[in-house]
Design a protein around this motif. Structure first.
Motif, short mmCIF file in Angstrom:
data_model
loop_
_atom_site.label_atom_id
_atom_site.label_comp_id
_atom_site.label_asym_id
_atom_site.label_seq_id
_atom_site.Cartn_x
_atom_site.Cartn_y
_atom_site.Cartn_z
N SER A 23 -3.33 5.25 -2.44
CA SER A 23 -3.53 6.37 -1.77
C SER A 23 -4.33 7.40 -2.86
O SER A 23 -3.60 7.03 -3.62
N GLY B 142 -7.86 8.58 6.29
CA GLY B 142 -6.70 6.96 6.72
C GLY B 142 -6.87 5.97 5.66
O GLY B 142 -6.61 5.15 6.39
N LYS C 188 0.70 -1.65 0.01
CA LYS C 188 -0.50 -0.25 0.14
C LYS C 188 0.86 1.57 -0.13
O LYS C 188 2.00 1.06 0.63
MG MG Z 1 -2.79 8.21 4.34
#
Ligand code: MG
Ligand code: ASP
Length: 440
Positions: free
Chosen positions: A36, A197, A5
């Motif tokens: 993200s 987040g 990630k």
């Molecule tokens: Mg983050």
């Protein structure tokens, strides 16, 4: 299979996307890459949504145009060939057309979620175009087709497992997959998300679902540090943490990892590694079942805490008092972090004061209620620390100049928490750095 990630700053510039392309192709193991949104994008989308919710269409339009310009510049530097550039341009146009259409629709919570989802869709699609241009074979996976939460906003790991397996089955000859963090579908089938987040959470759910060999969380710091690097100048990465220790640290303020991302990894026993895209060879932090060593490992702080004290002589020798108090918090879906009790009073802390007024009103039925806001929880975390010799003495000696409002000891063997005024936080973290780690 490995899950990797990458956070917002790791995809926030074309050069950073080039580096992660190198990282994900450095060996032959199959991988699911979770991205993200580009750094700043989710904040911008949140602002756009806020403008719309206030009926400020002109403001929203300006914010949309500014964000579009950012993406137009981003893709100029991202790809080289005309073909790739045109593809990227079409993707940017498509997503900003959507945002412009939204300007004309009346605002709703569902629409807000649709707006927030654009960031991860854009970053993963643009990265995929870049990989194509580099002839890196891969498949783009739509997270909205497998990432699912139930009516209580809990991820449905069983469903995620089945859906993801079906999807992967379709691309048997592929070894590299790119998908979106954060976004999901809710029980109504609408676009939703795993909260701010939440890409870390996506990564660990995916890792659990595919029984990954490791879940790597790549950011721009070399792991979880022994103290808050934003407050204390001299900190060092912690090499190894147990899932419990990592959960305590993530929950109590270490911003590097979303706290919810621990349980899927822990439940399915998937090692988590926190790694640094700017220093890929640095060891980082390994999070597994075994803590590796005994004693204090790190301190973290969580701000904006409200302490609530309920005092009542009726509590004396009474039973069922706690239940009644906790029921009030349950009713308002407000979770309690710390609790201390005496025979005639109980103090609790909360980090979400949305329903504070209503909570106080209902608590006043049981006794006098006092609140203190702007408090900070300082957590000292380590393996078996409550059994570590002299640890309490050391902590209290170290922070003796600072008034302590609450202490939580023994709740777990891995955590000692102190509640102090927010104004004393920096000082406390600095003192503890010296007292517990001998670092200044
Ligand atoms: Mg983050
Ligand atoms: N883009 C989302 C956020 O900024 C999710 C994430 O980055 O983890 O909150």
């Amino acid at each position: 299979m490995r899950v990797m990630k990458f956070g917002g700053t790791s995809v926030g510039k074309p050069e950073r996307m080039y580096s992660i392309a190198n990282l994900i192709t450095s060996d032959d193991e199959s991988k699911i890459v979770v991205l993200s949104a580009l750094s700043g994008t989710t904040n911008s989308l949140t602002e756009i949504s806020a403008s719309l919710s206030k009926g400020d269409r002109a403001g929203a339009k300006k914010q949309i145009d500014a964000l579009e310009l950012h993406y137009q510049n981003f893709i100029i530097n991202l790809v080289k060939s005309e073909e790739a550039y045109n593809k990227a341009k079409a993707i940017v146009a498509e997503h900003f057309e959507f945002l412009n259409i939204i300007l004309k629709i009346s605002y709703s919570d569902a629409l807000n979620k649709d707006i927030l989802a654009q960031g991860e869709l854009l970053s993963s699609k643009l990265f995929s175009i870049y990989l194509h241009e580099q002839n890196i074979a891969h498949e783009w996976l739509p997270a909205l087709d497998f990432m699912a939460i139930d009516a209580l906003e809990e991820p449905q790991i069983g469903a995620i497992k089945v859906k993801l397996a079906q999807l992967l089955q379709r691309y048997k000859n592929k070894t590299l997959f790119v998908t979106q963090g954060y976004i999901c579908r809710n029980a109504k089938g609408e676009v939703d998300n795993l909260k701010r987040g939440g890409s870390d959470y996506s990564a660990s759910l995916i890792a659990a679902a595919v029984d990954a060999s490791v879940c790597e969380i790549w950011t721009d710091i070399d792991g979880m540090h022994n103290n808050d690097p934003r407050v204390v100048s001299n900190t060092k990465p912690v090499e190894q943490l147990s899932f419990e220790e990592a959960a305590e640290l993530a929950y109590f303020g270490a911003k590097i990892l979303h706290p919810a991302s621990i349980w899927p990894a822990q439940t399915y026993n998937i090692p988590v590694k926190l790694l640094n895209t700017l220093q890929p060879d640095a060891k980082g932090t390994l999070i597994i079942g075994d803590a590796g060593s005994v004693g204090v490992k790190a301190v973290a702080a969580k701000d904006n805490i409200t302490a609530i004290k309920i005092k009542s002589s009726r509590m004396l020798l009474a039973y069922g008092f706690m239940r009644k108090i906790f029921e009030v918090f349950e009713k308002y879906r407000t979770s309690i972090d710390m609790i201390t009790t005496s025979e005639v009073a109980v103090s609790v802390t909360i980090d979400n004061d949305t329903y504070l007024k209503k909570i106080i009103k209902e608590l006043e039925v049981f006794g006098t209620v006092e609140t203190d806001n702007n408090q900070t929880i300082v957590s000292i975390v380590g393996n078996e620390i409550t059994a570590t010799e002299d640890v309490m003495k050391k902590i209290f000696q170290t922070i003796s100049p600072i008034p302590v409002r609450m202490v939580s000891y023994g709740g777990s063997r891995h955590n000692i928490s102190l509640l102090i005024s927010g104004e004393d936080k920096e000082k406390a973290l600095q003192l503890l750095n010296k007292g517990l780690f001998d670092m200044e």
